[in-house]
Design an enzyme around this catalytic site. Structure first.
Site, PDB file in Angstrom:
ATOM      1  N   GLU A 279       0.817  -1.210   0.000  1.00  0.00           N
ATOM      2  CA  GLU A 279       0.000   0.000   0.000  1.00  0.00           C
ATOM      3  C   GLU A 279       0.857   1.269   0.000  1.00  0.00           C
ATOM      4  O   GLU A 279       0.427   2.313  -0.485  1.00  0.00           O
ATOM      5  CB  GLU A 279      -0.904   0.002   1.241  1.00  0.00           C
ATOM      6  CG  GLU A 279      -2.369   0.079   0.886  1.00  0.00           C
ATOM      7  CD  GLU A 279      -3.290   0.015   2.099  1.00  0.00           C
ATOM      8  OE1 GLU A 279      -4.391  -0.492   1.926  1.00  0.00           O
ATOM      9  OE2 GLU A 279      -2.922   0.462   3.207  1.00  0.00           O
ATOM     10  N   HIS A 300       8.920 -27.050  -0.807  1.00  0.00           N
ATOM     11  CA  HIS A 300       8.413 -28.237  -1.500  1.00  0.00           C
ATOM     12  C   HIS A 300       7.303 -27.877  -2.488  1.00  0.00           C
ATOM     13  O   HIS A 300       6.628 -28.751  -3.018  1.00  0.00           O
ATOM     14  CB  HIS A 300       7.932 -29.268  -0.474  1.00  0.00           C
ATOM     15  CG  HIS A 300       9.052 -29.740   0.404  1.00  0.00           C
ATOM     16  ND1 HIS A 300       9.695 -30.941   0.240  1.00  0.00           N
ATOM     17  CD2 HIS A 300       9.698 -29.116   1.433  1.00  0.00           C
ATOM     18  CE1 HIS A 300      10.661 -31.062   1.124  1.00  0.00           C
ATOM     19  NE2 HIS A 300      10.685 -29.953   1.871  1.00  0.00           N
ATOM     20  N   LYS A 414     -14.117   0.128  -4.358  1.00  0.00           N
ATOM     21  CA  LYS A 414     -15.204   0.513  -3.441  1.00  0.00           C
ATOM     22  C   LYS A 414     -16.283   1.274  -4.193  1.00  0.00           C
ATOM     23  O   LYS A 414     -17.473   1.031  -3.996  1.00  0.00           O
ATOM     24  CB  LYS A 414     -14.671   1.389  -2.308  1.00  0.00           C
ATOM     25  CG  LYS A 414     -13.802   0.637  -1.318  1.00  0.00           C
ATOM     26  CD  LYS A 414     -13.412   1.546  -0.175  1.00  0.00           C
ATOM     27  CE  LYS A 414     -12.314   0.941   0.660  1.00  0.00           C
ATOM     28  NZ  LYS A 414     -11.743   1.876   1.617  1.00  0.00           N
TER      29      LYS A 414
END
Ligand code: PA5
Length: 424
Positions: A279, A300, A414
């Site tokens: 951010e 792995h 948003k």
């Protein structure tokens, strides 16, 4: 006690002269942080906050914690982003030893998750702490609506007021209005500290105190960071060196930083770090992509890519020097698996050999790597580490040429979602 930076595996990738060339830019960034002369200077309260946190507030919150522990079996912590990650990161780093279990809500909109939370409210004696700086974020607002309704089905009057705690802005936002109208206890988040830098404010201190964390040691860690990482001599300041190294590597095409730890209790620290760095730096078409792995588990799965994939990665290991848990590997008479070579050794010793082998192999495979080591996994060291990363991203972001303290990009989704929801 402390935090140490090892740069052995940067040889051939980052030279001392390249670090020295960044000194003027870093000194400028230091001045911008301390004298508030740079972009985003409304949000620099965190720089000197540790030394300004009143001891009386710490004592008050520790007393609040004791009170809550006396009448609750569970804590529901509601919040997202900077109002969630630092709390979870700290509690998981400390090994889940808190006095009361903490359950998290408001960091997604999954009805499945919420169903589990409501069962906890129904079946246990709970205290809810709802944290939102803006007081209007969708996920915690909806979670709090649902949890608050469940609390009101179970408790009323003074009992209800005792069990709901709001942490929010002093004046603004719906959560402040709710706290006032419902007469819930509340704590103020300082205006000049952004979400991702807020773990040392009431955002972190209130829920951590409720859970029984030694917040005095936690704050002391921040205070130590504030003192140690104010040194303008870059070569004597590991925090500024980290910022410089990232910038040198980024300019050489290392656009992904992989934070890797051999300790799973560090996983949420890396999640907190990803928000802080993503951010703060990811803007204007720039920024290192922060990623994370937990090893040796991910060796792995991700090991192949790390060793042999596109060479656009550098790695930052996060290690713990001394751990409290002894775990000795037993000898086996048949030695079927041929591991008697480590019989009698501590499992942590083997874990550290795995780190050395990985750092060496990845370096040889073209992945420069550095290592940040904490002396111990305790409240003091996590506080100091948070400050280390906060200060480093402030410096690093300014050196990169971005405003590290805004987040215009998080608004885009948003707006579209509110349109779909019909929210005014
Ligand atoms: O860094 C940020 O500002 C955001 O990610 C916030 O932490 C997050 O959106 C939560 O915001 P608030 O505390 O206002 O609910």
């Amino acid at each position: 006690m402390g935090i140490f930076l090892n740069t052995d595996y940067l040889k051939g990738f980052v030279s001392e002269s390249e670090i020295k060339a960044l000194v003027p830019a870093i000194e400028g960034a230091h001045k911008d942080l301390h004298e508030k002369t740079g972009a985003g200077n409304d949000f620099l309260g965190w720089v000197t906050l540790p030394s300004q946190i009143p001891d009386a507030l710490v004592a008050e919150l520790m007393a609040l914690g004791k009170e809550v522990q006396s009448h609750s079996e569970a804590i529901i912590s509601i919040g997202i982003g900077g109002s969630y990650l630092g709390i979870r990161s700290t509690l998981e780093f400390l090994g889940g030893d808190q006095k009361i279990p903490v359950y998290y809500a408001g960091h997604n909109m999954s009805a499945i998750d919420m169903g589990r939370i409501i069962k906890i409210v129904e079946n246990k004696r709970v205290t809810v702490v709802v944290i939102s700086k803006s007081g209007v974020t969708t996920e915690p607002a909806l979670a709090f609506r649902i949890v608050d309704a469940a609390m009101k089905r179970k408790y009323s009057g003074e009992e209800l007021k005792k069990r709901v705690i709001c942490v929010t802005d002093e004046k603004k936002g719906a959560l402040r209005q709710i706290a006032q109208s419902q007469e819930y206890r509340s704590y103020v988040i300082p205006d000049d500290v952004g979400g991702r830098f807020s773990v040392q404010t009431t955002v972190g201190l209130v829920p951590l105190a409720l859970a029984g964390v030694d917040i005095k040691a936690f704050v002391d860690g921040f205070r130590t960071g504030e003192k140690e990482y104010a040194n303008t001599n870059v070569l004597n300041n590991p925090c500024y060196q980290y910022a410089a190294i990232r910038n040198v590597l980024y300019k050489k095409g290392k656009t992904i930083e992989m934070m890797a730890s051999f300790y799973p209790n560090v996983q949420y620290v890396t999640e907190w770090w990803k928000q802080l760095y993503g951010e703060s730096e990811g803007k204007g078409g720039q920024g290192i992509f922060p990623a994370s792995t937990i090893l040796s588990t991910d060796l792995h799965s991700m090991g192949q890519l790390m060793q042999d994939g596109m060479r656009n990665i550098f790695e930052t290991f996060l290690m713990i020097d001394t751990i409290d848990q002894s775990m000795v590997i037993p000898s086996q008479p048949e030695d079927t698996d041929k591991f008697n070579c480590v019989a009698g050794k501590e499992l942590d010793w083997v874990n550290k050999q795995a780190y050395k082998a990985t750092a060496d192999a990845h370096f040889e495979g073209g992945v420069p790597n550095l290592c940040i080591t904490l002396d111990k996994a305790d409240a003091f060291h996590i506080g100091q580490l948070y400050y280390f990363f906060e200060k480093a991203v402030g410096i690093s972001g300014y050196v990169l040429g971005v405003n590290p303290f805004d987040q215009p990009g998080v608004e885009a989704y948003k707006k579209k979602m509110f349109a779909l929801l019909g929210k005014k």
